[in-house]
Scaffold this active site. Structure first.
Site, PDB file in Angstrom:
ATOM      1  N   GLY A  10      -8.188  -6.490   2.601  1.00  0.00           N
ATOM      2  CA  GLY A  10      -6.968  -5.967   3.232  1.00  0.00           C
ATOM      3  C   GLY A  10      -6.654  -6.673   4.541  1.00  0.00           C
ATOM      4  N   ASP A  36     -15.153   1.009  -6.612  1.00  0.00           N
ATOM      5  CA  ASP A  36     -13.961   1.813  -6.333  1.00  0.00           C
ATOM      6  C   ASP A  36     -14.438   3.022  -5.536  1.00  0.00           C
ATOM      7  OD1 ASP A  36     -11.867   3.650  -6.449  1.00  0.00           O
ATOM      8  OD2 ASP A  36     -11.203   2.938  -8.411  1.00  0.00           O
ATOM      9  N   ALA A  60      -7.834   1.753   1.865  1.00  0.00           N
ATOM     10  CA  ALA A  60      -6.871   2.857   1.855  1.00  0.00           C
ATOM     11  C   ALA A  60      -5.751   2.560   0.868  1.00  0.00           C
ATOM     12  CB  ALA A  60      -6.275   3.041   3.256  1.00  0.00           C
ATOM     13  N   TYR A  61      -5.035   3.602   0.539  1.00  0.00           N
ATOM     14  CA  TYR A  61      -3.779   3.492  -0.209  1.00  0.00           C
ATOM     15  C   TYR A  61      -2.705   3.418   0.873  1.00  0.00           C
ATOM     16  CZ  TYR A  61      -0.181   4.915  -3.680  1.00  0.00           C
ATOM     17  OH  TYR A  61       0.908   4.976  -4.517  1.00  0.00           O
ATOM     18  N   THR A  62      -2.123   2.239   1.077  1.00  0.00           N
ATOM     19  CA  THR A  62      -1.225   2.042   2.222  1.00  0.00           C
ATOM     20  C   THR A  62       0.251   1.852   1.830  1.00  0.00           C
ATOM     21  OG1 THR A  62      -1.737  -0.315   2.204  1.00  0.00           O
ATOM     22  CG2 THR A  62      -2.999   1.053   3.726  1.00  0.00           C
ATOM     23  N   TYR A 125       1.872   9.855   2.477  1.00  0.00           N
ATOM     24  CA  TYR A 125       0.815   8.974   3.005  1.00  0.00           C
ATOM     25  C   TYR A 125       0.144   9.629   4.216  1.00  0.00           C
ATOM     26  CZ  TYR A 125      -1.073   5.103   5.811  1.00  0.00           C
ATOM     27  OH  TYR A 125      -1.881   4.304   6.589  1.00  0.00           O
ATOM     28  N   LYS A 129      -3.749  10.864   4.600  1.00  0.00           N
ATOM     29  CA  LYS A 129      -4.657  10.317   5.619  1.00  0.00           C
ATOM     30  C   LYS A 129      -5.217  11.456   6.495  1.00  0.00           C
ATOM     31  CE  LYS A 129      -5.422   6.499   6.485  1.00  0.00           C
ATOM     32  NZ  LYS A 129      -6.526   5.598   5.995  1.00  0.00           N
TER      33      LYS A 129
HETATM   34  N1  LIG Z   1      -1.077  -1.436   7.802  1.00  0.00           N
HETATM   35  C1  LIG Z   1      -0.672  -0.656   8.788  1.00  0.00           C
HETATM   36  O1  LIG Z   1       0.386  -0.868   9.402  1.00  0.00           O
HETATM   37  C2  LIG Z   1      -1.526   0.542   9.197  1.00  0.00           C
HETATM   38  C3  LIG Z   1      -1.032   1.391  10.195  1.00  0.00           C
HETATM   39  C4  LIG Z   1      -1.818   2.481  10.589  1.00  0.00           C
HETATM   40  C5  LIG Z   1      -3.047   2.692   9.990  1.00  0.00           C
HETATM   41  N2  LIG Z   1      -3.488   1.856   9.009  1.00  0.00           N
HETATM   42  C6  LIG Z   1      -4.789   2.122   8.388  1.00  0.00           C
HETATM   43  O2  LIG Z   1      -5.634   1.008   8.667  1.00  0.00           O
HETATM   44  C7  LIG Z   1      -6.529   0.804   7.582  1.00  0.00           C
HETATM   45  C8  LIG Z   1      -6.447  -0.643   7.108  1.00  0.00           C
HETATM   46  O3  LIG Z   1      -5.117  -0.892   6.648  1.00  0.00           O
HETATM   47  P1  LIG Z   1      -4.686  -2.298   6.033  1.00  0.00           P
HETATM   48  O4  LIG Z   1      -3.304  -2.570   6.481  1.00  0.00           O
HETATM   49  O5  LIG Z   1      -5.762  -3.306   6.271  1.00  0.00           O
HETATM   50  O6  LIG Z   1      -4.633  -1.933   4.494  1.00  0.00           O
HETATM   51  P2  LIG Z   1      -4.377  -2.919   3.262  1.00  0.00           P
HETATM   52  O7  LIG Z   1      -4.047  -4.282   3.726  1.00  0.00           O
HETATM   53  O8  LIG Z   1      -3.438  -2.217   2.335  1.00  0.00           O
HETATM   54  O9  LIG Z   1      -5.802  -2.994   2.573  1.00  0.00           O
HETATM   55  C9  LIG Z   1      -6.338  -1.881   1.904  1.00  0.00           C
HETATM   56  C10 LIG Z   1      -7.651  -2.282   1.309  1.00  0.00           C
HETATM   57  O10 LIG Z   1      -8.166  -1.154   0.587  1.00  0.00           O
HETATM   58  C11 LIG Z   1      -8.665  -1.617  -0.661  1.00  0.00           C
HETATM   59  N3  LIG Z   1      -8.654  -0.491  -1.601  1.00  0.00           N
HETATM   60  C12 LIG Z   1      -7.581   0.226  -2.013  1.00  0.00           C
HETATM   61  N4  LIG Z   1      -7.981   1.170  -2.873  1.00  0.00           N
HETATM   62  C13 LIG Z   1      -9.332   1.068  -3.002  1.00  0.00           C
HETATM   63  C14 LIG Z   1     -10.319   1.757  -3.753  1.00  0.00           C
HETATM   64  N5  LIG Z   1      -9.999   2.773  -4.557  1.00  0.00           N
HETATM   65  N6  LIG Z   1     -11.622   1.371  -3.647  1.00  0.00           N
HETATM   66  C15 LIG Z   1     -11.964   0.324  -2.842  1.00  0.00           C
HETATM   67  N7  LIG Z   1     -11.064  -0.374  -2.104  1.00  0.00           N
HETATM   68  C16 LIG Z   1      -9.770  -0.010  -2.192  1.00  0.00           C
HETATM   69  C17 LIG Z   1      -7.716  -2.739  -1.045  1.00  0.00           C
HETATM   70  O11 LIG Z   1      -8.309  -3.536  -2.045  1.00  0.00           O
HETATM   71  P3  LIG Z   1      -7.363  -4.504  -2.952  1.00  0.00           P
HETATM   72  O12 LIG Z   1      -6.800  -5.525  -1.992  1.00  0.00           O
HETATM   73  O13 LIG Z   1      -8.318  -5.081  -3.937  1.00  0.00           O
HETATM   74  O14 LIG Z   1      -6.325  -3.601  -3.550  1.00  0.00           O
HETATM   75  C18 LIG Z   1      -7.584  -3.448   0.305  1.00  0.00           C
HETATM   76  O15 LIG Z   1      -8.697  -4.283   0.535  1.00  0.00           O
HETATM   77  C19 LIG Z   1      -6.165   1.859   6.536  1.00  0.00           C
HETATM   78  O16 LIG Z   1      -6.986   2.983   6.705  1.00  0.00           O
HETATM   79  C20 LIG Z   1      -4.741   2.231   6.882  1.00  0.00           C
HETATM   80  O17 LIG Z   1      -4.422   3.537   6.457  1.00  0.00           O
HETATM   81  C21 LIG Z   1      -2.757   0.774   8.612  1.00  0.00           C
END
Ligand SMILES: NC(=O)c1ccc[n+]([C@@H]2O[C@H](COP(=O)([O-])OP(=O)(O)OC[C@H]3O[C@@H](n4cnc5c(N)ncnc54)[C@H](OP(=O)(O)O)[C@@H]3O)[C@@H](O)[C@H]2O)c1
Length: 288
Positions: A10, A36, A60-62, A125, A129
């Protein structure tokens, strides 16, 4: 110190891996096809086998809009799985650091949200969370570390900075939202903070986002100013209602990071400095 990292592919996870290796952490980071995290039994036996010192959950499911139509999917990854991780952490005596979001708040505040501010998510979402946070706290109490962040951008994956750079090259005018205020956070900075937290045995909820606050429109203007491309695009400020989306977004999701600042002894990187670091990474990757 051995870290079991989830979400390595991610946006955030991919910034953590090289930094952790540079700092000589021993990193085990299975991708989704290997484990998973919604598989309760699988999580328990993986943790028992790896015996990490810390579980760092960036998985996460983002897909914020998709979650509106896929509540079970969002809750499975964002609420059930963190509970499984907490249970496995408890059983094996491992610390858990888990990522959460500014979307646990409703956005009606006029000043930065603190860790004690009441939560009230306005989309699925955010609800999922928040349920993840609550599940972890029920299992591990204050020994777990929950890190809420905001509007991530970094060199890996889809994010606002990359979208703007693509659109600047294609459009003559581009409408960008003015009435949503947040703190865009460079994932590279957050990755460093998380690795610092691995070494500090302090539990509880922490806000970790960039210093300062900005609208998406002002952020886009700064990207345009700093990107030094040959762009002739004009940015047009518009209200969020111009772009109806399945999930509601908080109008104001700025968070106070005072608690984190006290813990680490330093203030967060400003959103502007984070943007500059991200744009530098893009140039470096292009070999410019
Ligand atoms: N992005 C934002 O703007 C934002 C803002 C606030 C908070 N956050 C939080 O910050 C954290 C990191 O976000 P991010 O942007 O890095 O997310 P991301 O880019 O969407 O990456 C999510 C990761 O989770 C993995 N994943 C999803 N479902 C899974 C499962 N069932 N088992 C194992 N792995 C799984 C995905 O794997 P695949 O790639 O193989 O699908 C990916 O590596 C999350 O907790 C998110 O809620 C993000």
């Amino acid at each position: 110190m051995k870290i079991l990292l989830f979400g390595r592919s991610g946006q955030l996870g991919s910034e953590i891996v090289p930094r952790a290796e540079k700092l000589h952490f021993d990193v085990v980071s299975p991708v989704l096809s290997e484990l998973d995290i919604t598989d309760e039994q699988g999580v328990e036996s993986f943790v028992a086998q790896v015996k990490p010192d810390i579980i760092l959950n960036c998985a996460a499911y983002t897909a914020v809009d998709d979650a509106e139509e896929d509540r079970p999917g969002a809750f499975s990854v964002n609420a059930s799985a963190p509970r499984y991780l907490a249970q496995a952490a408890k059983k094996s005596g491992t610390r858990l650091i888990h990522l959460s979001t500014d979307y646990v708040f409703d956005g009606s505040a006029k000043e930065p949200y603190t860790e004690e501010s009441p939560t009230l998510p306005i989309n699925v979402y955010g609800e999922s969370k928040l349920a993840g946070e609550q599940g972890i706290l029920e299992v591990l109490g204050d020994s777990a570390t929950i890190v809420r962040t905001s509007s991530l951008h970094g060199q890996h994956g889809a994010n606002f900075v990359h979208t703007m750079l693509e659109l600047f090259a294609l459009k003559e005018t581009l409408s960008v939202v003015t009435d949503q205020i947040m703190s865009p956070t460079w994932a590279g900075w957050l990755a460093g903070v998380l690795l610092d937290l691995c070494r500090i045995k302090e539990g509880g909820i922490y806000h970790a986002c960039s210093g300062g606050a900005v609208s998406w429109f002002d952020f886009a203007q700064e990207i345009l100013r700093l990107a030094d491309g040959d762009f002739s695009v004009e940015l047009e400020p518009v209200p969020a209602s111009t772009f109806p989306r399945p999930a509601a977004r908080p109008a104001y999701s700025v968070m106070s990071c005072d608690k984190l600042t006290k813990l680490l002894g330093r203030a967060p990187l400003s959103w502007n400095d984070g943007l500059q670091r991200h744009l530098r990474d893009i140039k470096r990757l292009k070999g410019e």
